[in-house]
Design an enzyme around this catalytic site. Structure first.
Site, PDB file in Angstrom:
ATOM      1  N   GLY A  54       0.834  -1.197   0.000  1.00  0.00           N
ATOM      2  CA  GLY A  54       0.000   0.000   0.000  1.00  0.00           C
ATOM      3  C   GLY A  54       0.864   1.241   0.000  1.00  0.00           C
ATOM      4  O   GLY A  54       2.041   1.178   0.353  1.00  0.00           O
ATOM      5  N   CYS A  81       5.049  -6.297   1.968  1.00  0.00           N
ATOM      6  CA  CYS A  81       5.425  -4.897   1.965  1.00  0.00           C
ATOM      7  C   CYS A  81       4.641  -4.108   3.018  1.00  0.00           C
ATOM      8  O   CYS A  81       4.834  -4.343   4.193  1.00  0.00           O
ATOM      9  CB  CYS A  81       5.273  -4.323   0.554  1.00  0.00           C
ATOM     10  SG  CYS A  81       6.351  -2.906   0.297  1.00  0.00           S
ATOM     11  N   TYR A  82       3.711  -3.242   2.619  1.00  0.00           N
ATOM     12  CA  TYR A  82       2.925  -2.531   3.637  1.00  0.00           C
ATOM     13  C   TYR A  82       2.314  -3.531   4.615  1.00  0.00           C
ATOM     14  O   TYR A  82       2.306  -3.313   5.832  1.00  0.00           O
ATOM     15  CB  TYR A  82       1.819  -1.709   2.962  1.00  0.00           C
ATOM     16  CG  TYR A  82       1.039  -0.839   3.922  1.00  0.00           C
ATOM     17  CD1 TYR A  82       1.478   0.432   4.221  1.00  0.00           C
ATOM     18  CD2 TYR A  82      -0.121  -1.308   4.530  1.00  0.00           C
ATOM     19  CE1 TYR A  82       0.781   1.231   5.109  1.00  0.00           C
ATOM     20  CE2 TYR A  82      -0.825  -0.531   5.423  1.00  0.00           C
ATOM     21  CZ  TYR A  82      -0.379   0.751   5.705  1.00  0.00           C
ATOM     22  OH  TYR A  82      -1.069   1.537   6.589  1.00  0.00           O
ATOM     23  N   HIS A 169       7.897  -7.975  -3.114  1.00  0.00           N
ATOM     24  CA  HIS A 169       6.615  -8.312  -3.747  1.00  0.00           C
ATOM     25  C   HIS A 169       6.732  -9.613  -4.539  1.00  0.00           C
ATOM     26  O   HIS A 169       7.125  -9.602  -5.700  1.00  0.00           O
ATOM     27  CB  HIS A 169       6.192  -7.194  -4.698  1.00  0.00           C
ATOM     28  CG  HIS A 169       5.772  -5.949  -4.009  1.00  0.00           C
ATOM     29  ND1 HIS A 169       4.493  -5.738  -3.542  1.00  0.00           N
ATOM     30  CD2 HIS A 169       6.473  -4.841  -3.670  1.00  0.00           C
ATOM     31  CE1 HIS A 169       4.417  -4.562  -2.962  1.00  0.00           C
ATOM     32  NE2 HIS A 169       5.604  -3.986  -3.030  1.00  0.00           N
ATOM     33  N   GLU A 171       4.464 -11.306  -5.835  1.00  0.00           N
ATOM     34  CA  GLU A 171       3.426 -11.411  -6.873  1.00  0.00           C
ATOM     35  C   GLU A 171       3.874 -10.849  -8.215  1.00  0.00           C
ATOM     36  O   GLU A 171       3.291 -11.152  -9.251  1.00  0.00           O
ATOM     37  CB  GLU A 171       2.145 -10.707  -6.398  1.00  0.00           C
ATOM     38  CG  GLU A 171       2.213  -9.182  -6.284  1.00  0.00           C
ATOM     39  CD  GLU A 171       2.793  -8.665  -4.965  1.00  0.00           C
ATOM     40  OE1 GLU A 171       3.539  -9.424  -4.313  1.00  0.00           O
ATOM     41  OE2 GLU A 171       2.512  -7.515  -4.613  1.00  0.00           O
ATOM     42  N   ASP A 227     -16.602 -10.414 -22.419  1.00  0.00           N
ATOM     43  CA  ASP A 227     -17.209 -10.671 -21.114  1.00  0.00           C
ATOM     44  C   ASP A 227     -18.691 -10.991 -21.212  1.00  0.00           C
ATOM     45  O   ASP A 227     -19.159 -11.994 -20.683  1.00  0.00           O
ATOM     46  CB  ASP A 227     -16.999  -9.470 -20.185  1.00  0.00           C
ATOM     47  CG  ASP A 227     -15.539  -9.056 -20.120  1.00  0.00           C
ATOM     48  OD1 ASP A 227     -14.684  -9.925 -20.374  1.00  0.00           O
ATOM     49  OD2 ASP A 227     -15.269  -7.876 -19.848  1.00  0.00           O
ATOM     50  N   LYS A 370      -9.409 -10.968 -17.047  1.00  0.00           N
ATOM     51  CA  LYS A 370      -9.706 -11.090 -18.466  1.00  0.00           C
ATOM     52  C   LYS A 370      -9.231 -12.419 -19.073  1.00  0.00           C
ATOM     53  O   LYS A 370      -9.972 -13.098 -19.758  1.00  0.00           O
ATOM     54  CB  LYS A 370      -9.016  -9.937 -19.208  1.00  0.00           C
ATOM     55  CG  LYS A 370      -9.541  -9.717 -20.594  1.00  0.00           C
ATOM     56  CD  LYS A 370     -10.877  -9.077 -20.485  1.00  0.00           C
ATOM     57  CE  LYS A 370     -11.424  -8.568 -21.773  1.00  0.00           C
ATOM     58  NZ  LYS A 370     -12.630  -7.775 -21.512  1.00  0.00           N
TER      59      LYS A 370
HETATM   60  N1  GLN Z   1       4.437   2.711   1.590  1.00  0.00           N
HETATM   61  C1  GLN Z   1       5.253   1.695   2.186  1.00  0.00           C
HETATM   62  C2  GLN Z   1       6.744   1.951   1.941  1.00  0.00           C
HETATM   63  O1  GLN Z   1       7.078   2.862   1.246  1.00  0.00           O
HETATM   64  C3  GLN Z   1       4.864   0.352   1.603  1.00  0.00           C
HETATM   65  C4  GLN Z   1       5.170   0.273   0.139  1.00  0.00           C
HETATM   66  C5  GLN Z   1       4.515  -0.904  -0.535  1.00  0.00           C
HETATM   67  O2  GLN Z   1       3.686  -1.573   0.027  1.00  0.00           O
HETATM   68  N2  GLN Z   1       4.884  -1.107  -1.782  1.00  0.00           N
HETATM   69  O3  GLN Z   1       7.581   1.246   2.466  1.00  0.00           O
END
Ligand code: GLN
Length: 514
Positions: A54, A81-82, A169, A171, A227, A370
């Site tokens: 986030g 991450c966040y 990340h 993903e 769709d 999709k």
């Molecule tokens: N905003 C948070 C950071 O800068 C998390 C970033 C993210 O989730 N990509 O570390």
């Protein structure tokens, strides 16, 4: 009952990818907002929970939060991450501004003993980083399981409580073994069997629709796009002649498209359903005359569409269910299902219909992406040219004609677009480029043709490479192809005397022009 992973959305850019990777591991998955009460999440009986990235900093006042209870249910949680930072902060660790932010592909070194999430992963492994903050101190009970040169906590876990945190990340495909790590989580840690298959989706959905609808009457607005076509065929398989598809030709479709749709779904086609084609083009042109603002055009087209549709529905009589071909990215783009910002209003989603009397809306594709919808379509035997068709916006050419829309301009953009598509196919590029089309700019300029001065319109060609349509890059179409298309358009489409090629990526541009 499906085994399920719930992804909690904290507004990150890659959230759809998280869901996708989980499904690629053959586990069913749903995304919910971080505002969703924990009781609701528990009611979904997830086998595991993933917290996304986030944009905020967890230590800022007002940043999206989570309660301690989220981590005390016994259900495994993986924070990304966040999500990872939040987990640490809530459980007593500390997150700070990083002395060195990390962005891009980064070498991650694994710490021993190797975490079960890194089973089968090489050491070091390349992962995608995107953060300004970092985990300064892990929460009590956690141990660090990976680090980078700049980031002492690239991953951490509390195995006993089944809580896991990744600063990177997994993903994103740049995380070379990220898919493996997510698979390790959903299968190894959460114990999912991983028996969910896209093909099962079609059969199961047909069965469920049949049970739910019984001998109710179903109405479907068919646009001819992927769709709504796939949704219509699912319904046709489920309820046959109790389904009526209304296809509104609003005069803003691609060249020949209306006839193609009729050939597949009409009386000559292969499906059991009632097909109604409404030729409403003139009504739309009248409503659009002189209107130049993009959102106003979208609104007018959407409203007129509803009006036409409503008139047809009245003729049909009783309607119990209304079908919509909403897919997951529609839900997200419209700001209804996600924490990301609303980009454009979307005709598929939202307030639609209190204008027909019906019991319920059915959206059989609401949770799919999709390419997943396409896989279902092919499985159902829908012709490939229809299933693989380029995405086409609901307001159609109305938003590919910059400025006001006239019948003459529609003709220009249709013809130019048909030439572009034909030449892309001739060059063998058709299936390789994510999306490509012609648009009509509102620019007129001076040219010379047959020694005569012209003062005519310019066509813009757009072609982008994209995997998920969330970001896109201008496609490097060979000059030879672009020149051929240009010369054909200028020669064959009257009142066009110039052609531009758009080099803008998304962001900052969007794929469509309006
Ligand atoms: N905003 C948070 C950071 O800068 C998390 C970033 C993210 O989730 N990509 O570390």
């Amino acid at each position: 009952m499906n085994e399920k992973i719930v992804v909690i959305d904290f507004g990150g850019q890659y959230n759809q990818l998280v869901a996708r990777r989980v499904r690629e591991a053959h586990v069913y998955c749903e995304i919910v907002s971080y505002r969703t009460p924990l009781t609701e999440i528990l009611a979904m009986s997830p086998k595991g929970i993933i917290l996304t990235g986030g944009p905020n900093s967890v230590y800022e006042p007002g940043a999206p939060a989570a309660g301690r209870e989220l981590f005390e249910t016994g259900i495994p949680v993986l924070g990304l991450c966040y999500g990872a930072q939040l987990m640490m902060q809530v459980l007593g660790g500390e997150v700070r501004r990083a002395p060195e932010r990390e962005y891009g592909k980064t070498e991650v070194a694994l710490d021993t003993p190797v975490s079960p999430l890194f089973a089968g992963v090489s050491d070091p492994t390349i992962c995608w980083m995107s953060h300004n903050d970092y985990i300064f101190r892990v929460a009590p009970g956690f141990r660090v399981t990976a680090h980078t040169d700049n980031c002492p906590v690239a991953a951490a876990e509390n195995a006993e409580k089944r809580l896991y945190a990744f600063q990177f990340h997994p993903e994103v495909l740049h995380s070379v073994q990220g898919t493996r790590m997510l698979e390790n989580f959903v299968r190894g840690i959460c114990g999912c069997r991983g028996d969910w298959r896209m093909e099962d989706f079609a059969e199961r959905t047909v069965r469920e629709l049949r049970e739910k609808i019984g001998d109710g009457k179903v109405l479907c607005a068919l646009s001819g796009g992927v769709d709504s076509s796939v949704a219509a065929v699912l319904l046709s398989r489920a309820v046959g002649k109790n389904l009526t598809c209304v296809f509104v030709d609003h005069g803003l479709l691609r060249k020949n498209e209306a006839n193609e749709v009729e050939a597949v779904f009409g009386p000559e086609g292969a499906y059991e359903l009632n097909f109604v084609r409404v030729n409403a083009r003139h009504r739309f042109y009248v409503k659009l005359a002189g209107v130049t603002d993009p959102e106003t055009k979208r609104k007018i087209i959407g409203e007129e569409f509803i009006r036409v549709f409503e008139e047809e529905a009245k003729k049909i009589g009783r309607v119990d269910y209304l079908v919509q071909g909403t897919i997951y990215p529609d839900v997200v783009e419209s700001g209804l299902g996600g924490e990301s910002a609303t980009i454009k209003s979307h005709h598929n989603v939202g307030g639609l219909p209190d204008y027909v009397d019906f019991r319920e809306i059915v959206e059989p594709l609401r949770l799919l992406f999709k390419d997943e919808v396409r896989a279902v379509g092919l499985h159902l035997g829908i012709p490939e040219y229809l299933v693989m068709r380029q995405p086409f916006p609901g307001p159609g050419l109305g938003i590919r004609i910059i400025g006001d829309v006239t019948e003459e301009k529609v003709r220009m953009v249709q013809d130019a677009d048909a030439i572009f598509r034909e030449e892309m196919a001739n060059a063998g590029l058709g299936g390789q480029v994510g999306q490509y089309f012609a648009a009509l700019t509102n620019v007129r300029s001076v040219g010379v043709m047959g020694d005569e001065r012209t003062y005519d319109y310019a066509i813009a060609l757009r072609a982008v490479d994209t995997i998920d349509f969330m970001t896109a890059d201008c496609s490097e179409i060979p000059y030879g192809v672009l020149k051929k298309v240009t010369s054909r358009i200028v020669n064959e489409v009257s009142h066009v005397n110039r052609v531009f090629y758009d080099l803008t990526s998304k962001p900052p541009g969007t794929i469509e022009f309006e």
